[in-house]
Design a protein around this motif. Structure first.
Motif, PDB file in Angstrom:
ATOM      1  N   ILE A 318     -31.662   9.033  -8.195  1.00  0.00           N
ATOM      2  CA  ILE A 318     -32.256   8.066  -7.262  1.00  0.00           C
ATOM      3  C   ILE A 318     -31.726   8.309  -5.853  1.00  0.00           C
ATOM      4  CG2 ILE A 318     -32.315   5.622  -6.627  1.00  0.00           C
ATOM      5  CD1 ILE A 318     -32.413   4.986  -9.627  1.00  0.00           C
ATOM      6  N   PHE A 319     -30.392   8.550  -5.757  1.00  0.00           N
ATOM      7  CA  PHE A 319     -29.818   8.838  -4.444  1.00  0.00           C
ATOM      8  C   PHE A 319     -30.422  10.113  -3.861  1.00  0.00           C
ATOM      9  CE2 PHE A 319     -26.664  11.198  -1.945  1.00  0.00           C
ATOM     10  CZ  PHE A 319     -26.414  10.291  -0.926  1.00  0.00           C
ATOM     11  N   ALA A 320     -30.551  11.149  -4.719  1.00  0.00           N
ATOM     12  CA  ALA A 320     -31.127  12.412  -4.243  1.00  0.00           C
ATOM     13  C   ALA A 320     -32.558  12.218  -3.774  1.00  0.00           C
ATOM     14  CB  ALA A 320     -31.071  13.461  -5.355  1.00  0.00           C
ATOM     15  N   LEU A 321     -33.330  11.389  -4.506  1.00  0.00           N
ATOM     16  CA  LEU A 321     -34.717  11.138  -4.115  1.00  0.00           C
ATOM     17  C   LEU A 321     -34.781  10.397  -2.790  1.00  0.00           C
ATOM     18  CD1 LEU A 321     -37.727  11.187  -4.788  1.00  0.00           C
ATOM     19  CD2 LEU A 321     -37.407   9.068  -6.074  1.00  0.00           C
ATOM     20  N   ILE A 322     -33.928   9.366  -2.655  1.00  0.00           N
ATOM     21  CA  ILE A 322     -33.914   8.604  -1.401  1.00  0.00           C
ATOM     22  C   ILE A 322     -33.508   9.514  -0.237  1.00  0.00           C
ATOM     23  CG2 ILE A 322     -32.766   6.742  -0.156  1.00  0.00           C
ATOM     24  CD1 ILE A 322     -32.594   5.235  -2.814  1.00  0.00           C
ATOM     25  N   ALA A 323     -32.483  10.358  -0.469  1.00  0.00           N
ATOM     26  CA  ALA A 323     -32.040  11.276   0.580  1.00  0.00           C
ATOM     27  C   ALA A 323     -33.157  12.227   0.973  1.00  0.00           C
ATOM     28  CB  ALA A 323     -30.820  12.056   0.112  1.00  0.00           C
ATOM     29  N   ALA A 324     -33.894  12.731  -0.033  1.00  0.00           N
ATOM     30  CA  ALA A 324     -35.002  13.648   0.270  1.00  0.00           C
ATOM     31  C   ALA A 324     -36.076  12.945   1.074  1.00  0.00           C
ATOM     32  CB  ALA A 324     -35.576  14.195  -1.033  1.00  0.00           C
ATOM     33  N   ILE A 325     -36.367  11.694   0.700  1.00  0.00           N
ATOM     34  CA  ILE A 325     -37.384  10.935   1.447  1.00  0.00           C
ATOM     35  C   ILE A 325     -36.939  10.717   2.884  1.00  0.00           C
ATOM     36  CG2 ILE A 325     -38.525   8.693   1.612  1.00  0.00           C
ATOM     37  CD1 ILE A 325     -38.504   8.592  -1.445  1.00  0.00           C
ATOM     38  N   VAL A 326     -35.650  10.371   3.065  1.00  0.00           N
ATOM     39  CA  VAL A 326     -35.125  10.149   4.421  1.00  0.00           C
ATOM     40  C   VAL A 326     -35.230  11.424   5.247  1.00  0.00           C
ATOM     41  CG1 VAL A 326     -33.041   9.659   5.746  1.00  0.00           C
ATOM     42  CG2 VAL A 326     -33.614   8.267   3.752  1.00  0.00           C
ATOM     43  N   VAL A 327     -34.849  12.563   4.642  1.00  0.00           N
ATOM     44  CA  VAL A 327     -34.920  13.836   5.353  1.00  0.00           C
ATOM     45  C   VAL A 327     -36.358  14.144   5.766  1.00  0.00           C
ATOM     46  CG1 VAL A 327     -34.670  16.340   5.097  1.00  0.00           C
ATOM     47  CG2 VAL A 327     -32.855  14.814   4.322  1.00  0.00           C
ATOM     48  N   VAL A 328     -37.288  13.938   4.833  1.00  0.00           N
ATOM     49  CA  VAL A 328     -38.705  14.207   5.143  1.00  0.00           C
ATOM     50  C   VAL A 328     -39.191  13.301   6.260  1.00  0.00           C
ATOM     51  CG1 VAL A 328     -41.055  14.040   4.216  1.00  0.00           C
ATOM     52  CG2 VAL A 328     -39.260  15.107   2.862  1.00  0.00           C
ATOM     53  N   VAL A 329     -38.816  12.014   6.200  1.00  0.00           N
ATOM     54  CA  VAL A 329     -39.252  11.070   7.234  1.00  0.00           C
ATOM     55  C   VAL A 329     -38.674  11.450   8.593  1.00  0.00           C
ATOM     56  CG1 VAL A 329     -39.053   8.682   8.025  1.00  0.00           C
ATOM     57  CG2 VAL A 329     -39.641   9.164   5.643  1.00  0.00           C
ATOM     58  N   VAL A 330     -37.375  11.776   8.607  1.00  0.00           N
ATOM     59  CA  VAL A 330     -36.731  12.137   9.879  1.00  0.00           C
ATOM     60  C   VAL A 330     -37.350  13.395  10.464  1.00  0.00           C
ATOM     61  CG1 VAL A 330     -34.584  12.934  10.926  1.00  0.00           C
ATOM     62  CG2 VAL A 330     -34.553  10.988   9.350  1.00  0.00           C
ATOM     63  N   LEU A 331     -37.498  14.436   9.628  1.00  0.00           N
ATOM     64  CA  LEU A 331     -38.101  15.678  10.117  1.00  0.00           C
ATOM     65  C   LEU A 331     -39.543  15.456  10.557  1.00  0.00           C
ATOM     66  CD1 LEU A 331     -36.718  18.274   7.527  1.00  0.00           C
ATOM     67  CD2 LEU A 331     -35.948  17.871   9.879  1.00  0.00           C
ATOM     68  N   GLN A 334     -39.492  13.652  13.863  1.00  0.00           N
ATOM     69  CA  GLN A 334     -39.115  14.584  14.934  1.00  0.00           C
ATOM     70  C   GLN A 334     -40.283  15.489  15.303  1.00  0.00           C
ATOM     71  OE1 GLN A 334     -35.630  16.552  13.388  1.00  0.00           O
ATOM     72  NE2 GLN A 334     -34.229  14.920  14.049  1.00  0.00           N
ATOM     73  N   TRP A 335     -41.044  15.898  14.293  1.00  0.00           N
ATOM     74  CA  TRP A 335     -42.201  16.750  14.587  1.00  0.00           C
ATOM     75  C   TRP A 335     -43.248  15.985  15.385  1.00  0.00           C
ATOM     76  CZ3 TRP A 335     -47.314  16.094  13.110  1.00  0.00           C
ATOM     77  CH2 TRP A 335     -48.167  17.163  13.391  1.00  0.00           C
ATOM     78  N   THR A 336     -43.476  14.719  15.042  1.00  0.00           N
ATOM     79  CA  THR A 336     -44.490  13.939  15.769  1.00  0.00           C
ATOM     80  C   THR A 336     -44.117  13.788  17.240  1.00  0.00           C
ATOM     81  OG1 THR A 336     -43.434  11.787  15.290  1.00  0.00           O
ATOM     82  CG2 THR A 336     -45.053  12.642  13.688  1.00  0.00           C
ATOM     83  N   GLN A 337     -42.789  13.793  17.522  1.00  0.00           N
ATOM     84  CA  GLN A 337     -42.371  13.611  18.907  1.00  0.00           C
ATOM     85  C   GLN A 337     -42.544  14.883  19.746  1.00  0.00           C
ATOM     86  OE1 GLN A 337     -41.774  10.321  19.826  1.00  0.00           O
ATOM     87  NE2 GLN A 337     -42.571  10.327  17.725  1.00  0.00           N
ATOM     88  N   THR A 338     -42.945  15.961  19.099  1.00  0.00           N
ATOM     89  CA  THR A 338     -43.284  17.184  19.858  1.00  0.00           C
ATOM     90  C   THR A 338     -44.768  17.221  20.206  1.00  0.00           C
ATOM     91  OG1 THR A 338     -43.776  18.493  17.869  1.00  0.00           O
ATOM     92  CG2 THR A 338     -41.476  18.423  18.612  1.00  0.00           C
ATOM     93  N   ARG A 339     -45.511  16.211  19.717  1.00  0.00           N
ATOM     94  CA  ARG A 339     -46.945  16.157  19.971  1.00  0.00           C
ATOM     95  C   ARG A 339     -47.249  15.151  21.078  1.00  0.00           C
ATOM     96  NH1 ARG A 339     -48.019  20.604  17.923  1.00  0.00           N
ATOM     97  NH2 ARG A 339     -50.249  20.047  17.877  1.00  0.00           N
ATOM     98  N   ILE A 351     -50.466   9.286  29.310  1.00  0.00           N
ATOM     99  CA  ILE A 351     -50.001  10.311  28.368  1.00  0.00           C
ATOM    100  C   ILE A 351     -49.074   9.642  27.359  1.00  0.00           C
ATOM    101  CG2 ILE A 351     -48.655  12.433  28.103  1.00  0.00           C
ATOM    102  CD1 ILE A 351     -49.523  13.235  30.915  1.00  0.00           C
ATOM    103  N   PHE A 352     -49.345   9.895  26.070  1.00  0.00           N
ATOM    104  CA  PHE A 352     -48.544   9.319  24.995  1.00  0.00           C
ATOM    105  C   PHE A 352     -47.812  10.432  24.254  1.00  0.00           C
ATOM    106  CE2 PHE A 352     -51.789   6.220  25.815  1.00  0.00           C
ATOM    107  CZ  PHE A 352     -51.177   4.986  25.630  1.00  0.00           C
ATOM    108  N   GLN A 353     -46.582  10.123  23.839  1.00  0.00           N
ATOM    109  CA  GLN A 353     -45.800  11.059  23.034  1.00  0.00           C
ATOM    110  C   GLN A 353     -45.880  10.625  21.567  1.00  0.00           C
ATOM    111  OE1 GLN A 353     -41.626  11.250  23.999  1.00  0.00           O
ATOM    112  NE2 GLN A 353     -41.306  13.139  22.845  1.00  0.00           N
ATOM    113  N   GLY A 354     -46.186  11.583  20.685  1.00  0.00           N
ATOM    114  CA  GLY A 354     -46.327  11.272  19.262  1.00  0.00           C
ATOM    115  C   GLY A 354     -47.743  11.580  18.800  1.00  0.00           C
TER     116      GLY A 354
END
Length: 410
Positions: A318-331, A334-339, A351-354
């Motif tokens: 469960i911890f590994a799954l939550i950590a993976a979800i957090v990593v995916v959300v953070v990454l 971060q990607w959306t903020q380059t758009r 002009i909007f960022q995201g």
């Protein structure tokens, strides 16, 4: 006075076992199921010996207490025969069997039981389990530690706490005398039936408007349809009028064949050939453990360790799954903020960022810069584009789009 209207006995080896270690007996007044312990040598011999000895008690008695004493005495005597047989045949050491027996005396049903074969009574369409399993999991259920449903899949469900065999000189046997009446239908079965077919289905099949033999066959088929990982033996007894005509006692299972032991064991290769490819779930060998508090406490501690390990493993994943979800959300964030994209803010081009989409209540964009260009001053086509937003790959691209919109006003 109650009488036997009809009776039937059926035994089947099942889909997995190589031989039938169950025995069943349907007599004039006495009925029995014995399930040999599959994890020990000579389970078939044990059930056959017990069945042959207990069948000798199929007689008339002056009273129900006398019948109860005779039935319990027959089981104790059978237990001695098992010990004597082992003394003369060391290869049978450790053999054992359950035994669930009923003897009708007038309007009373005398019952003697040891092990995990079961006795049920269907009365007025309602099914009741009369016997109590002498198993480790039943003790857990009685103690409120697990539910009956959990007991069906418990890793220790095959552990018997009481059996007939060469393990105890004076095994404790449950005895009782119950009233019976016309219309009652009694069932004795090995755990090859009760461990596969649900209680509700047992009730449905027993309540069907069909004869004893037909119902017995249907119950065996239900077990086979469920995979039948163990031998299946069923004895049905119907109480009512008219009484059944006198017929010879019926013996099924291993007791129906002559006793034979002492020969070399069947080669493993030959046994393997007889096993079907279809194996619905693993077969657990029934085995006996002493009915002692030390063993009970030891198994409880083992179960506690198993639960702790299971919680740790589940917690880790469960911890590994939550950590993976957090990593995916953070990454992903971060990607959306380059758009970037161009849209409208307070009536002006901005002009909007995201990215334009939001995830539920979470906004995936923010205002980067609001220009001095009024959207209302743009050409109709450009107004529609800005209102619907214009995607830009980068801040540079977004700035160029704004510049072109400004140039279109000149």
């Amino acid at each position: 006075m109650a009488s036997i209207k009809a009776s039937a006995a059926v035994s089947h080896v099942g889909r997995i076992r190589a031989n039938n270690q169950d025995s069943g007996y349907s007599g004039r007044r006495l009925f029995l199921v014995a399930d040999g312990m599959g994890g020990h040598a000579g389970g078939d011999v044990a059930s056959a010996i017990v069945t042959q000895r207990v069948a000798e008690a199929d007689a008339d008695y002056q009273s129900a207490p006398e019948a109860a004493a005779a039935l319990e005495g027959a089981l104790i005597s059978a237990n001695r025969r098992l010990a004597e047989t082992v003394a003369g045949h060391s290869e049978l050491t450790g053999m054992g069997t359950t035994a669930s027996a009923m003897l009708l005396h007038e309007d009373r049903m005398v019952i003697a039981h040891i092990g995990d074969s079961r006795i049920y009574l269907l009365r007025s369409g309602e099914l009741s389990q009369i016997s109590i399993d002498h198993t480790f999991v039943q003790r857990l259920v009685d103690a409120g530690r697990i539910t009956a449903e959990e007991a069906m899949v418990h890793p220790r469900r095959s552990v018997l706490m009481r059996v007939l065999g060469d393990v105890e000189a004076s095994p404790e046997i449950d005895s009782m005398v119950l009233d019976t009446r016309p219309g009652d239908r009694w069932l004795i079965c090995s755990d090859g039936l009760s461990g596969v077919v649900s209680f509700d289905e047992l009730q449905e099949q027993l309540a069907a408007d069909a004869g004893a033999k037909q119902v017995a066959d249907r119950l065996v088929k239900a077990s086979l349809d469920g995979g039948a990982p163990d031998n299946v033996t069923v004895v049905i007894v119907d109480i009512g009028d008219p009484p059944a005509p006198a017929t010879p006692p019926l013996v099924v299972g291993s007791a129906a064949a002559p006793l034979a032991f002492g020969a070399p064991a069947e080669p493993m290769r030959a046994r393997a050939i007889r096993l079907p490819a279809f194996r619905p779930h693993p077969v657990q060998e029934t085995h006996f453990e002493p009915d002692s508090e030390d063993f009970f406490d030891e198994i409880l501690e083992e179960d506690a360790r198993r639960r702790r390990r299971r919680r740790w493993v589940w917690g880790f994943w469960i911890f590994a799954l939550i950590a993976a979800i957090v990593v995916v959300v953070v990454l992903g964030y971060q990607w959306t903020q380059t758009r970037f994209y161009v849209g409208e803010s307070n009536g002006r081009v901005a002009i909007f960022q995201g990215i334009q989409q939001d995830i539920g209540p979470i906004s995936m964009n923010e205002l980067y810069r609001e220009t001095a260009v009024d959207v209302s001053e743009l050409r109709p086509y450009d107004q529609q584009r800005v209102e619907k937003t214009i995607t830009a790959g980068s801040l540079t691209d977004a700035t160029k789009i704004v510049s072109r919109l400004e140039e279109s006003l000149e």
